[in-house]
Design an enzyme around this catalytic site. Structure first.
Site, PDB file in Angstrom:
ATOM      1  N   GLY A 104      27.882  26.719  47.512  1.00  0.00           N
ATOM      2  CA  GLY A 104      27.309  27.251  48.746  1.00  0.00           C
ATOM      3  C   GLY A 104      27.965  28.547  49.168  1.00  0.00           C
ATOM      4  O   GLY A 104      28.954  29.005  48.593  1.00  0.00           O
ATOM      5  N   ARG A 142      31.453  32.304  52.214  1.00  0.00           N
ATOM      6  CA  ARG A 142      31.890  33.444  53.015  1.00  0.00           C
ATOM      7  C   ARG A 142      30.730  34.377  53.342  1.00  0.00           C
ATOM      8  O   ARG A 142      30.922  35.574  53.508  1.00  0.00           O
ATOM      9  CB  ARG A 142      32.988  34.216  52.291  1.00  0.00           C
ATOM     10  CG  ARG A 142      32.603  34.702  50.895  1.00  0.00           C
ATOM     11  CD  ARG A 142      33.694  35.559  50.298  1.00  0.00           C
ATOM     12  NE  ARG A 142      33.382  35.953  48.930  1.00  0.00           N
ATOM     13  CZ  ARG A 142      34.058  36.869  48.261  1.00  0.00           C
ATOM     14  NH1 ARG A 142      35.055  37.515  48.833  1.00  0.00           N
ATOM     15  NH2 ARG A 142      33.737  37.159  47.021  1.00  0.00           N
ATOM     16  N   LYS A 150      28.487  39.440  53.832  1.00  0.00           N
ATOM     17  CA  LYS A 150      29.411  38.844  52.873  1.00  0.00           C
ATOM     18  C   LYS A 150      30.833  39.135  53.342  1.00  0.00           C
ATOM     19  O   LYS A 150      31.222  40.297  53.449  1.00  0.00           O
ATOM     20  CB  LYS A 150      29.177  39.425  51.476  1.00  0.00           C
ATOM     21  CG  LYS A 150      30.012  38.764  50.383  1.00  0.00           C
ATOM     22  CD  LYS A 150      29.613  39.271  49.023  1.00  0.00           C
ATOM     23  CE  LYS A 150      30.432  38.602  47.926  1.00  0.00           C
ATOM     24  NZ  LYS A 150      30.032  39.069  46.571  1.00  0.00           N
ATOM     25  N   ASP A 198      39.266  31.088  53.307  1.00  0.00           N
ATOM     26  CA  ASP A 198      39.221  31.768  54.606  1.00  0.00           C
ATOM     27  C   ASP A 198      37.869  32.384  54.927  1.00  0.00           C
ATOM     28  O   ASP A 198      37.640  32.858  56.040  1.00  0.00           O
ATOM     29  CB  ASP A 198      40.311  32.833  54.697  1.00  0.00           C
ATOM     30  CG  ASP A 198      40.215  33.883  53.592  1.00  0.00           C
ATOM     31  OD1 ASP A 198      39.121  34.071  53.023  1.00  0.00           O
ATOM     32  OD2 ASP A 198      41.246  34.519  53.302  1.00  0.00           O
ATOM     33  N   GLY A 199      36.966  32.402  53.953  1.00  0.00           N
ATOM     34  CA  GLY A 199      35.629  32.943  54.217  1.00  0.00           C
ATOM     35  C   GLY A 199      35.571  34.442  54.361  1.00  0.00           C
ATOM     36  O   GLY A 199      34.561  34.981  54.820  1.00  0.00           O
ATOM     37  N   ARG A 207      19.426  31.535  44.175  1.00  0.00           N
ATOM     38  CA  ARG A 207      19.895  31.610  42.796  1.00  0.00           C
ATOM     39  C   ARG A 207      19.651  30.292  42.065  1.00  0.00           C
ATOM     40  O   ARG A 207      19.238  29.298  42.688  1.00  0.00           O
ATOM     41  CB  ARG A 207      21.357  32.055  42.753  1.00  0.00           C
ATOM     42  CG  ARG A 207      22.410  31.177  43.340  1.00  0.00           C
ATOM     43  CD  ARG A 207      22.733  31.263  44.830  1.00  0.00           C
ATOM     44  NE  ARG A 207      22.823  32.563  45.456  1.00  0.00           N
ATOM     45  CZ  ARG A 207      23.898  33.341  45.474  1.00  0.00           C
ATOM     46  NH1 ARG A 207      25.001  32.969  44.845  1.00  0.00           N
ATOM     47  NH2 ARG A 207      23.903  34.478  46.131  1.00  0.00           N
ATOM     48  N   ASP A 258      25.415  29.916  39.549  1.00  0.00           N
ATOM     49  CA  ASP A 258      25.291  30.246  40.976  1.00  0.00           C
ATOM     50  C   ASP A 258      25.327  31.746  41.209  1.00  0.00           C
ATOM     51  O   ASP A 258      25.163  32.193  42.353  1.00  0.00           O
ATOM     52  CB  ASP A 258      26.386  29.554  41.791  1.00  0.00           C
ATOM     53  CG  ASP A 258      27.783  29.848  41.266  1.00  0.00           C
ATOM     54  OD1 ASP A 258      28.094  29.383  40.161  1.00  0.00           O
ATOM     55  OD2 ASP A 258      28.559  30.548  41.953  1.00  0.00           O
ATOM     56  N   ASN A 259      25.515  32.534  40.152  1.00  0.00           N
ATOM     57  CA  ASN A 259      25.465  33.994  40.260  1.00  0.00           C
ATOM     58  C   ASN A 259      24.238  34.563  39.552  1.00  0.00           C
ATOM     59  O   ASN A 259      24.211  35.759  39.246  1.00  0.00           O
ATOM     60  CB  ASN A 259      26.732  34.622  39.655  1.00  0.00           C
ATOM     61  CG  ASN A 259      27.975  34.330  40.467  1.00  0.00           C
ATOM     62  OD1 ASN A 259      27.885  34.032  41.653  1.00  0.00           O
ATOM     63  ND2 ASN A 259      29.128  34.390  39.837  1.00  0.00           N
ATOM     64  N   ASP A 288      26.039  39.340  43.022  1.00  0.00           N
ATOM     65  CA  ASP A 288      27.418  38.863  43.085  1.00  0.00           C
ATOM     66  C   ASP A 288      28.337  39.631  42.145  1.00  0.00           C
ATOM     67  O   ASP A 288      28.838  39.107  41.156  1.00  0.00           O
ATOM     68  CB  ASP A 288      27.489  37.356  42.798  1.00  0.00           C
ATOM     69  CG  ASP A 288      26.925  36.534  43.948  1.00  0.00           C
ATOM     70  OD1 ASP A 288      26.913  37.041  45.079  1.00  0.00           O
ATOM     71  OD2 ASP A 288      26.482  35.401  43.713  1.00  0.00           O
TER      72      ASP A 288
END
Length: 493
Positions: free
Chosen positions: A90, A93, A113, A125-126, A183, A252-253, A262
């Protein structure tokens, strides 16, 4: 052109059920400032570039004071990371603000982003750091300049807030744009967690919003797989032709629209090395340059596996139909790659023997560590006085290059095309300027140490015109300096 207040946001993805996303609250981003702004991207959504000077712009695109219609959500998805399935990833960030209607009638989805933690951050930390954000900002616009499908970058907004990576760095947010950020991993998440209804809703959403021509097909879900296979094959062929290595081709990319997405530890080839590994975090070379076509097929197979329940209720029948579609990838990629490489060599069409001719050249270039971009930019000038000797002696076996050059000239003789026309076309497809790692590093260093951000957009503007002669920037087309070999990019880049 419209002001911020005239931008109309709608978040169609947020209309899907809650299972598809998180709704994270705004995270503090203290004392934000503008680092870079892309006027070309602003044009896509009809935004007046002067609006970037307003405090409201900075507040809106750091997530502090949303504009009307913004509805921030973070997508849930899964993915195969370096071949290992991770059941939930998911947007850890990132948040999708929504879509803006463009002057052409289409829509652009805007995403922050580095905007802070979400439910999918997994204790992270996002945040994004200035270094990696500049790299993505430049890369997406460089790829667009090269004619390669990609996400776009609107702006970078910075803060002196500390972010801890290998060392303490400053925070930044990238505002990136795409028709969609869905994606392969979105489909994997619902398929592998047994949520077939949600899987269908996702596929229907993607078809309705991005592949409407497939809705009337006998099997729209199989047609979706066919379309993604074709787009992905074309995308990877373009990567290979321009010498681009993504570095982290996890599922996921991989974009469902066939976009480059990404950007992390990417790299453009300097000396031609088919086994080049641009990602310091990939010592085994899973995502090496020459592995990209095979990895793309593997990722498409993961997507096909996820779509099986929609393709046919009978699993065996579904697998047979999906396999037949996947079998087309090699043919589609090979055809697209031969077309791209033929264009680089000035051919009007693909002919028998072209593959062998290109393969011989690449083998010679690899053996002699010939700079990929500079060679193809120069080879079209072989008829000009003094050209041949200058390039010939770069090869360890000049006689082998002589033999190749003779066969190349014989191949060109098969086409009735004046040298001037051929050269003009070759210069329009072989870039003079690419985003070499040392160029990105120079502007990052200037931004981090001197707080001078002017070089970021200066380099971006050069990369918007990679095929043009830009005499005042000639040095940017030089071979990389010796220190460039020491640059290491990794999954934190």
């Amino acid at each position: 052109m419209p002001t911020l207040e005239f931008l109309r946001f709608i978040n169609s993805y947020a209309r899907l059920p809650d299972d598809f996303y998180d709704r994270p609250p705004p995270a503090p981003f203290p004392q934000p400032y503008r680092v870079a702004f892309n006027e070309k991207a602003a044009e896509l959504i009809g935004l007046d570039p002067e609006e970037a000077n307003r405090a409201e712009f900075v507040n809106a695109f750091t997530g502090q004071v949303p504009l009307p219609g913004m509805e921030p959500v973070s997508m849930v998805y899964a993915g195969h990371q370096f071949g290992v399935y991770v059941p939930r990833l998911g947007d850890g960030r990132a948040v999708i603000l929504g879509e803006v209607e463009a002057p052409d009638g289409g829509r652009w989805e805007l995403q922050l982003k580095g905007s802070g933690p979400t439910r999918f951050s997994r204790s992270a930390d996002g945040r994004a750091v200035l270094r990696s954000t500049i790299r993505e900002y430049l890369a997406s616009e460089a790829m667009h300049g090269l004619g390669i499908p990609t996400t776009r970058a609107l702006t970078i907004l910075g803060s002196d807030m500390p972010v801890y990576r290998e060392e303490v760095e400053s925070a930044a947010i990238l505002v990136r744009m795409a028709r969609s950020h869905v994606r392969f991993g979105n489909f994997e998440y619902f398929a592998h967690s047994g949520q077939e209804q949600r899987l269908k809703e996702l596929a229907d959403y993607v078809i309705s919003h991005h592949y409407p021509e497939l809705a009337e097909r006998d099997n729209p879900y199989l047609a979706l797989l066919e379309a993604v296979v074709e787009r992905t094959a074309g995308l990877i062929a373009r990567w290979q032709a321009v010498g681009f290595a993504h570095g982290v081709m996890n599922t996921d990319n991989m974009s469902i629209l066939g976009l480059t997405i990404d950007y992390g530890p990417y790299g453009f080839l300097d000396a031609y090395d088919p086994g080049h590994i641009c990602n310091h975090s990939d010592p085994q070379g899973r995502y090496a340059f020459d592995q990209q076509p095979g990895i793309a097929w593997w990722n498409l197979a993961c997507l096909a596996q996820a779509l099986l329940p929609l393709i046919d209720a009978n699993e065996e029948a579904a697998r047979e139909r999906a396999t037949a579609v996947l079998d087309d990838f090699e043919v589609l990629f090979d055809r697209a790659w031969q077309e791209r490489m033929g264009e680089k060599l000035g051919f009007l069409e693909v002919r028998d023997g072209d593959r062998e001719l290109v393969s011989r050249l690449l083998a010679l270039m690899a053996e002699s560590s010939i700079d990929y971009t500079r060679f193809f930019r120069a080879v079209g000038r072989f008829h000009e006085p003094g050209w041949y000797g200058g390039i010939r002696w770069g090869f360890r076996e000049p006689e082998a290059f002589d033999a190749w050059m003779g066969d190349y000239c014989d191949r060109l003789d098969q086409e009735d095309r004046p040298d001037e026309d051929r050269l003009a076309h070759m210069l329009s497809v072989n870039p003079k300027y690419i985003l070499r790692n040392h160029l990105a590093q120079m502007v990052i260093t200037q931004a981090e140490k001197d707080r001078d951000f002017s070089a970021v957009d200066g380099l971006r503007r050069m990369l918007e015109r990679p095929f043009d002669e830009q005499p005042e920037l000639e040095a940017y087309a030089d071979l990389p300096p010796e220190w460039a070999s020491e640059i290491k990019v990794s999954c934190s880049s």
